[in-house]
Write a protein that holds these residues in place. Structure first.
Motif, short mmCIF file in Angstrom:
data_model
loop_
_atom_site.label_atom_id
_atom_site.label_comp_id
_atom_site.label_asym_id
_atom_site.label_seq_id
_atom_site.Cartn_x
_atom_site.Cartn_y
_atom_site.Cartn_z
N ARG A 62 0.38 -1.42 -0.31
CA ARG A 62 -0.19 -0.36 -0.29
C ARG A 62 0.77 0.93 0.22
O ARG A 62 1.09 2.13 -0.41
CB ARG A 62 -1.06 -0.18 1.39
CG ARG A 62 -2.63 -1.34 0.97
CD ARG A 62 -3.27 -0.69 1.88
NE ARG A 62 -2.64 -0.50 3.71
CZ ARG A 62 -2.53 -1.61 4.75
NH1 ARG A 62 -2.42 -2.38 3.24
NH2 ARG A 62 -1.74 -1.38 5.04
N TYR A 63 1.74 1.57 0.55
CA TYR A 63 2.80 2.19 1.42
C TYR A 63 3.49 2.86 -0.74
O TYR A 63 3.16 3.64 -0.55
CB TYR A 63 3.97 2.16 1.74
CG TYR A 63 4.88 3.14 1.73
CD1 TYR A 63 5.11 4.32 2.35
CD2 TYR A 63 6.28 2.23 1.18
CE1 TYR A 63 5.92 5.06 2.45
CE2 TYR A 63 7.58 3.12 1.56
CZ TYR A 63 7.51 4.38 1.87
OH TYR A 63 8.05 5.79 1.90
N MET A 64 4.18 1.46 -1.48
CA MET A 64 4.79 1.64 -2.18
C MET A 64 3.97 2.50 -3.26
O MET A 64 4.51 3.26 -4.39
CB MET A 64 5.08 0.57 -2.64
CG MET A 64 6.41 0.15 -1.89
SD MET A 64 6.55 -1.52 -2.44
CE MET A 64 7.95 -1.43 -3.58
N HIS A 65 2.04 1.97 -3.36
CA HIS A 65 1.48 2.04 -4.55
C HIS A 65 1.30 3.20 -3.94
O HIS A 65 -0.50 3.85 -4.82
CB HIS A 65 0.93 1.40 -5.08
CG HIS A 65 1.14 -0.04 -5.99
ND1 HIS A 65 2.07 0.25 -6.70
CD2 HIS A 65 2.38 -1.17 -4.98
CE1 HIS A 65 2.62 -0.58 -6.83
NE2 HIS A 65 3.05 -1.67 -6.12
N ASP A 66 0.93 3.40 -2.63
CA ASP A 66 0.09 5.04 -2.03
C ASP A 66 -0.56 6.14 -3.20
O ASP A 66 1.26 6.71 -3.72
CB ASP A 66 0.00 5.77 -1.09
CG ASP A 66 -0.37 6.25 -0.22
OD1 ASP A 66 -0.33 7.62 -0.37
OD2 ASP A 66 -1.10 5.87 0.68
N PRO A 67 -0.95 6.44 -3.79
CA PRO A 67 -0.82 8.05 -4.72
C PRO A 67 0.40 8.99 -3.64
O PRO A 67 0.51 9.94 -4.80
CB PRO A 67 -2.26 8.65 -4.42
CG PRO A 67 -3.14 7.95 -4.16
CD PRO A 67 -2.29 6.55 -3.46
N VAL A 68 -0.13 9.49 -2.68
CA VAL A 68 0.96 10.05 -2.12
C VAL A 68 2.37 10.40 -2.21
O VAL A 68 3.48 11.19 -2.52
CB VAL A 68 1.03 10.18 -0.27
CG1 VAL A 68 1.84 11.34 0.08
CG2 VAL A 68 -0.71 11.49 -0.50
N HIS A 69 2.92 8.69 -1.89
CA HIS A 69 4.20 8.37 -3.00
C HIS A 69 4.13 8.64 -4.04
O HIS A 69 5.48 9.01 -4.22
CB HIS A 69 4.41 6.82 -2.31
CG HIS A 69 5.69 6.45 -2.35
ND1 HIS A 69 6.69 4.84 -1.38
CD2 HIS A 69 7.15 7.17 -2.61
CE1 HIS A 69 7.21 4.97 -1.54
NE2 HIS A 69 7.95 6.60 -2.11
N LEU A 70 3.95 7.64 -5.02
CA LEU A 70 4.08 7.72 -6.56
C LEU A 70 4.19 9.16 -7.12
O LEU A 70 4.79 10.31 -7.36
CB LEU A 70 2.29 7.40 -7.40
CG LEU A 70 2.79 5.80 -6.85
CD1 LEU A 70 1.32 5.16 -7.51
CD2 LEU A 70 3.61 4.99 -7.52
N ALA A 71 3.07 10.87 -6.49
CA ALA A 71 3.44 12.07 -6.48
C ALA A 71 4.77 12.23 -6.18
O ALA A 71 4.77 13.35 -6.41
CB ALA A 71 2.39 12.22 -5.78
N GLY A 72 4.84 11.71 -4.89
CA GLY A 72 6.32 12.71 -4.34
C GLY A 72 7.59 12.48 -4.93
O GLY A 72 8.25 13.30 -4.55
N ASP A 73 7.75 11.01 -5.47
CA ASP A 73 8.89 10.40 -6.14
C ASP A 73 9.53 11.44 -7.65
O ASP A 73 11.16 11.67 -7.76
CB ASP A 73 9.05 8.71 -6.98
CG ASP A 73 8.74 8.06 -5.30
OD1 ASP A 73 9.63 8.80 -4.25
OD2 ASP A 73 8.61 6.98 -5.49
N PRO A 74 8.58 12.15 -8.25
CA PRO A 74 9.52 12.81 -9.39
C PRO A 74 9.81 14.33 -8.64
O PRO A 74 10.07 14.39 -9.34
CB PRO A 74 7.61 13.25 -10.26
CG PRO A 74 7.28 11.85 -9.91
CD PRO A 74 7.48 11.78 -8.33
N GLN A 75 9.52 14.46 -7.65
CA GLN A 75 10.02 16.27 -6.42
C GLN A 75 10.65 15.47 -6.21
O GLN A 75 11.41 16.75 -5.59
CB GLN A 75 8.62 16.65 -5.90
CG GLN A 75 7.34 16.62 -6.23
CD GLN A 75 5.99 16.94 -5.32
OE1 GLN A 75 6.38 17.39 -4.45
NE2 GLN A 75 4.95 16.69 -5.84
#
Length: 125
Positions: A62-75
């Motif tokens: 869940r953590y790895m695919h959480d939208p917040v996580h996915l949005a943060g990586d490119p930043q």
């Protein structure tokens, strides 16, 4: 556990933005506890660290695919020079745990090839 070093070209503002994005990621529901900050006494030269406590493999997925996580990586990733990613420790003594976690990372890389392409070159060897 993620240990990392910023690119020399990263400004103080960019560094603060990265740390803030990491703190947002560390605050998602699947994380039990977290800390983000300076890495103390690292012989490999990593200056900062990100540590999250995650209770089990379903929570990790869940953590790895959480939208917040996915949005943060490119930043985050464009400002890092190199990273070393755990798992570094666990109180779960399952002998296959490290491989099970690696399989989740491989699953994410297959689902998000653009993420894998950006993430891969940063990994410390």
């Amino acid at each position: 556990m993620l240990r990392f070093t910023f690119k020399e070209t990263a400004t103080e503002e960019e560094r603060e933005h990265v740390l803030a994005a990491m703190r947002r990621t560390a605050s998602v529901d699947s994380v039990s506890f977290s800390t983000v900050g300076q890495n103390l006494g690292d012989p490999d030269g990593f200056t900062h660290a990100y540590c999250v406590g995650i209770t089990d493999l379903p929570a990790l997925r869940r953590y790895m695919h959480d939208p917040v996580h996915l949005a943060g990586d490119p930043q985050i990733m464009p400002h890092l020079a190199r990273i070393a990613i755990g798992p570094d420790l666990s109180d779960d003594m399952t002998p296959t745990l490290a491989g099970d976690i690696l399989a989740l990372h491989e699953e994410k890389a297959a689902l998000y090839p653009e993420w894998a392409a950006e993430f891969g070159p940063l990994l410390a060897t």
